[in-house]
Scaffold this motif. Structure first.
Motif, short mmCIF file in Angstrom:
data_model
loop_
_atom_site.label_atom_id
_atom_site.label_comp_id
_atom_site.label_asym_id
_atom_site.label_seq_id
_atom_site.Cartn_x
_atom_site.Cartn_y
_atom_site.Cartn_z
N SER A 1 19.14 0.64 10.50
CA SER A 1 18.58 -0.67 10.17
C SER A 1 17.90 -0.60 8.81
O SER A 1 17.56 0.48 8.32
CB SER A 1 17.56 -1.11 11.22
OG SER A 1 16.38 -0.35 11.12
N SER A 2 17.67 -1.76 8.22
CA SER A 2 16.99 -1.81 6.94
C SER A 2 15.54 -1.36 7.08
O SER A 2 14.96 -0.78 6.16
CB SER A 2 17.07 -3.20 6.33
OG SER A 2 16.49 -4.15 7.18
N THR A 3 14.96 -1.59 8.26
CA THR A 3 13.58 -1.15 8.51
C THR A 3 13.48 0.37 8.42
O THR A 3 12.55 0.91 7.81
CB THR A 3 13.10 -1.63 9.89
OG1 THR A 3 13.16 -3.05 9.92
CG2 THR A 3 11.69 -1.17 10.17
N ASN A 4 14.46 1.06 9.01
CA ASN A 4 14.45 2.53 8.95
C ASN A 4 14.59 3.02 7.51
O ASN A 4 13.93 3.98 7.10
CB ASN A 4 15.58 3.11 9.81
CG ASN A 4 15.33 2.92 11.28
OD1 ASN A 4 14.20 2.71 11.71
ND2 ASN A 4 16.39 2.97 12.06
N CYS B 1 13.65 1.36 4.77
CA CYS B 1 12.40 1.07 4.06
C CYS B 1 11.31 2.07 4.41
O CYS B 1 10.56 2.51 3.53
CB CYS B 1 11.94 -0.36 4.37
SG CYS B 1 12.99 -1.61 3.61
N GLU B 2 11.22 2.45 5.67
CA GLU B 2 10.23 3.45 6.08
C GLU B 2 10.52 4.80 5.42
O GLU B 2 9.61 5.47 4.93
CB GLU B 2 10.20 3.59 7.59
CG GLU B 2 9.60 2.39 8.29
CD GLU B 2 9.66 2.47 9.80
OE1 GLU B 2 10.13 3.50 10.34
OE2 GLU B 2 9.23 1.51 10.45
N HIS C 1 9.66 4.59 1.70
CA HIS C 1 8.22 4.60 1.49
C HIS C 1 7.66 6.01 1.64
O HIS C 1 6.82 6.44 0.84
CB HIS C 1 7.53 3.65 2.48
CG HIS C 1 6.09 3.45 2.18
ND1 HIS C 1 5.11 4.31 2.62
CD2 HIS C 1 5.46 2.49 1.46
CE1 HIS C 1 3.94 3.89 2.21
NE2 HIS C 1 4.12 2.79 1.49
N SER D 1 7.11 0.74 -1.25
CA SER D 1 8.29 0.07 -0.69
C SER D 1 9.39 -0.12 -1.73
O SER D 1 9.12 -0.09 -2.94
CB SER D 1 7.89 -1.31 -0.14
OG SER D 1 7.59 -2.17 -1.21
#
Length: 52
Positions: free
Chosen positions: A9-12, A14-15, A18, A24
């Motif tokens: 996922s894009s969340t993974n 981004c984390e 970071h 970010s």
């Protein structure tokens, strides 16, 4: 883009970004754009169009 790099996922992504870079992807993009603008690289020569 996240899937192309193997993230589920894009969340993974981004984390991970970071943790690796310290900020970010959005903050990184803003920094690059600001530097390009300050260096006069904000527009493609002869077109009047932004590189963004």
């Amino acid at each position: 883009m996240a899937a192309q790099l193997g993230f589920t996922s894009s969340t993974n992504f981004c984390e991970f970004f970071h943790q690796l870079i310290g900020h970010s992807p959005i903050a990184s993009r803003a920094t690059v754009r600001r530097r390009s603008s300050e260096d006069g690289l904000g527009d493609m020569p002869g077109t009047g169009r932004s590189l963004r």
